[in-house]
Write a protein that holds these residues in place. Structure first.
Motif, PDB file in Angstrom:
ATOM      1  N   ASP A 121     -20.576  -7.849 -27.315  1.00 18.88           N
ATOM      2  CA  ASP A 121     -21.705  -8.789 -27.685  1.00 18.88           C
ATOM      3  C   ASP A 121     -21.596 -10.243 -27.425  1.00 18.88           C
ATOM      4  O   ASP A 121     -22.464 -11.098 -27.327  1.00 18.88           O
ATOM      5  N   GLN A 122     -20.187 -10.742 -27.192  1.00 21.08           N
ATOM      6  CA  GLN A 122     -20.101 -12.212 -27.202  1.00 21.08           C
ATOM      7  C   GLN A 122     -19.992 -12.526 -25.478  1.00 21.08           C
ATOM      8  O   GLN A 122     -20.159 -13.874 -25.427  1.00 21.08           O
ATOM      9  N   LEU A 123     -19.955 -11.691 -24.737  1.00 23.16           N
ATOM     10  CA  LEU A 123     -20.180 -12.132 -23.245  1.00 23.16           C
ATOM     11  C   LEU A 123     -21.454 -12.327 -22.898  1.00 23.16           C
ATOM     12  O   LEU A 123     -22.458 -11.672 -23.171  1.00 23.16           O
ATOM     13  N   THR A 124     -21.374 -13.207 -21.928  1.00 25.03           N
ATOM     14  CA  THR A 124     -22.597 -13.709 -21.292  1.00 25.03           C
ATOM     15  C   THR A 124     -22.582 -13.466 -19.639  1.00 25.03           C
ATOM     16  O   THR A 124     -21.190 -13.711 -19.296  1.00 25.03           O
ATOM     17  N   LEU A 125     -23.489 -13.843 -18.887  1.00 22.33           N
ATOM     18  CA  LEU A 125     -23.379 -13.702 -17.720  1.00 22.33           C
ATOM     19  C   LEU A 125     -22.679 -14.721 -17.054  1.00 22.33           C
ATOM     20  O   LEU A 125     -22.121 -14.744 -15.882  1.00 22.33           O
ATOM     21  N   GLU A 126     -22.891 -16.070 -17.823  1.00 25.02           N
ATOM     22  CA  GLU A 126     -22.134 -17.033 -17.150  1.00 25.02           C
ATOM     23  C   GLU A 126     -20.773 -16.907 -17.357  1.00 25.02           C
ATOM     24  O   GLU A 126     -20.189 -16.271 -18.031  1.00 25.02           O
ATOM     25  N   GLY A 127     -20.194 -17.445 -16.237  1.00 25.37           N
ATOM     26  CA  GLY A 127     -18.701 -17.405 -16.064  1.00 25.37           C
ATOM     27  C   GLY A 127     -18.172 -16.090 -15.302  1.00 25.37           C
ATOM     28  O   GLY A 127     -17.081 -16.099 -14.757  1.00 25.37           O
ATOM     29  N   PHE A 128     -19.071 -15.368 -14.743  1.00 23.98           N
ATOM     30  CA  PHE A 128     -18.943 -14.157 -13.987  1.00 23.98           C
ATOM     31  C   PHE A 128     -18.961 -14.563 -12.488  1.00 23.98           C
ATOM     32  O   PHE A 128     -20.051 -15.367 -12.381  1.00 23.98           O
ATOM     33  N   SER A 129     -18.370 -14.363 -11.581  1.00 24.07           N
ATOM     34  CA  SER A 129     -18.592 -14.796  -9.990  1.00 24.07           C
ATOM     35  C   SER A 129     -19.708 -13.733  -9.845  1.00 24.07           C
ATOM     36  O   SER A 129     -19.944 -12.537 -10.399  1.00 24.07           O
ATOM     37  N   PRO A 130     -20.357 -13.985  -8.710  1.00 27.26           N
ATOM     38  CA  PRO A 130     -21.480 -13.116  -8.075  1.00 27.26           C
ATOM     39  C   PRO A 130     -21.160 -11.908  -7.948  1.00 27.26           C
ATOM     40  O   PRO A 130     -21.687 -10.882  -8.249  1.00 27.26           O
ATOM     41  N   ASN A 131     -19.780 -11.739  -7.324  1.00 31.21           N
ATOM     42  CA  ASN A 131     -19.317 -10.329  -7.131  1.00 31.21           C
ATOM     43  C   ASN A 131     -19.164  -9.535  -8.188  1.00 31.21           C
ATOM     44  O   ASN A 131     -19.167  -8.339  -8.270  1.00 31.21           O
ATOM     45  N   ASP A 132     -18.592 -10.320  -9.508  1.00 25.71           N
ATOM     46  CA  ASP A 132     -18.389  -9.366 -10.561  1.00 25.71           C
ATOM     47  C   ASP A 132     -19.323  -9.475 -11.480  1.00 25.71           C
ATOM     48  O   ASP A 132     -19.132  -8.679 -12.392  1.00 25.71           O
ATOM     49  N   SER A 133     -20.473 -10.014 -11.430  1.00 27.45           N
ATOM     50  CA  SER A 133     -21.605  -9.890 -12.141  1.00 27.45           C
ATOM     51  C   SER A 133     -22.174  -8.061 -12.343  1.00 27.45           C
ATOM     52  O   SER A 133     -22.596  -7.872 -13.456  1.00 27.45           O
ATOM     53  N   GLY A 134     -21.828  -7.359 -11.298  1.00 27.79           N
ATOM     54  CA  GLY A 134     -22.196  -6.212 -11.401  1.00 27.79           C
ATOM     55  C   GLY A 134     -21.559  -5.347 -12.589  1.00 27.79           C
ATOM     56  O   GLY A 134     -21.750  -4.677 -13.159  1.00 27.79           O
ATOM     57  N   ASN A 135     -20.064  -5.670 -12.639  1.00 35.21           N
ATOM     58  CA  ASN A 135     -19.372  -5.281 -13.715  1.00 35.21           C
ATOM     59  C   ASN A 135     -20.046  -5.556 -15.016  1.00 35.21           C
ATOM     60  O   ASN A 135     -19.899  -4.713 -16.009  1.00 35.21           O
ATOM     61  N   TYR A 136     -20.437  -6.835 -15.264  1.00 35.39           N
ATOM     62  CA  TYR A 136     -21.067  -7.071 -16.469  1.00 35.39           C
ATOM     63  C   TYR A 136     -22.476  -6.355 -16.859  1.00 35.39           C
ATOM     64  O   TYR A 136     -22.308  -5.739 -17.887  1.00 35.39           O
ATOM     65  N   TYR A 137     -23.201  -6.001 -15.740  1.00 33.51           N
ATOM     66  CA  TYR A 137     -24.262  -5.320 -15.911  1.00 33.51           C
ATOM     67  C   TYR A 137     -23.915  -3.955 -15.917  1.00 33.51           C
ATOM     68  O   TYR A 137     -24.500  -3.263 -16.988  1.00 33.51           O
ATOM     69  N   THR A 138     -22.943  -3.312 -15.441  1.00 29.81           N
ATOM     70  CA  THR A 138     -22.286  -1.945 -15.645  1.00 29.81           C
ATOM     71  C   THR A 138     -22.197  -1.632 -17.167  1.00 29.81           C
ATOM     72  O   THR A 138     -22.189  -0.760 -17.722  1.00 29.81           O
ATOM     73  N   ALA A 139     -21.118  -2.655 -17.497  1.00 34.31           N
ATOM     74  CA  ALA A 139     -20.575  -2.442 -18.965  1.00 34.31           C
ATOM     75  C   ALA A 139     -21.872  -2.488 -20.108  1.00 34.31           C
ATOM     76  O   ALA A 139     -21.980  -1.732 -20.812  1.00 34.31           O
ATOM     77  N   ARG A 140     -22.957  -3.312 -19.882  1.00 34.71           N
ATOM     78  CA  ARG A 140     -24.044  -3.307 -20.460  1.00 34.71           C
ATOM     79  C   ARG A 140     -24.868  -1.839 -20.518  1.00 34.71           C
ATOM     80  O   ARG A 140     -25.419  -1.453 -21.415  1.00 34.71           O
TER      81      ARG A 140
END
Length: 175
Positions: free
Chosen positions: A38-57
């Motif tokens: 819940d504390q993570l935001t997309l800011e700070g993720f590299s473009p290649n790794d943002s897929g992992n952020y969205y996948t986690a969500r």
């Protein structure tokens, strides 16, 4: 080592850097994973790794039965990961991630094709250590996302029966 690293840089940064899409932590983060996510935001993720952020969500939406949230996040992960695959078509991990995303979007044929491509690439690059175990685990995850729990259970049973796949345990499969 994980607990020490997490203490040094904090839980949120640890999850961001180590494995944002790992909702199966068995270690010190297990109890706090939802709160940390819940504390993570997309800011700070590299473009290649943002897929992992969205996948986690998206996985979180799946675990909570929130179809609308799943759809938005799976589709965001799809856009990012398809772009990565176009740029780096020989990157097996990106195809494997895309297979899970397609499963989350209810696209079984695309999920199966991407998973085959991923493991063909792993073999072509000589990255074959534990390949059958990882393939079965990825396939089982996709089957769960696609709603075919009996087939996923069969796949996991075969995985657990294979003594060569020592890194997959009954406890990990329960998660």
């Amino acid at each position: 080592a994980m607990a020490e690293a997490e203490t040094r840089i904090g839980k949120v940064e640890f999850v961001r850097k180590m494995c944002v899409a790992c909702f199966d932590w068995a270690g010190p983060l297990a109890a706090d994973y939802e709160h940390v996510l819940d504390q993570l935001t997309l800011e700070g993720f590299s473009p290649n790794d943002s897929g992992n952020y969205y996948t986690a969500r998206a996985f979180r939406g799946f675990m909570r039965g929130d179809a609308g949230r799943q759809r938005v996040y799976w589709d965001s992960a799809r856009m990012v990961t398809e772009r990565v695959v176009r740029i780096e078509p020989d990157r097996g991990y990106a195809h494997e991630a895309l297979s899970t995303i397609y499963a989350g979007l209810g696209r079984p044929a695309d999920a199966a094709a991407s998973l085959r491509t991923a493991f063909d690439l792993y073999r072509a690059h000589g990255d074959t250590a534990f390949i059958e175990g990882w393939r079965r685990l990825a396939a089982a995850t996709n089957l769960v996302l696609l709603g075919d729990r009996p087939a996923a259970a069969d796949s996991l049973a075969r995985l657990l029966a294979d003594s060569a796949v020592y890194f997959i345990t009954p406890a990990a499969v329960r998660v």
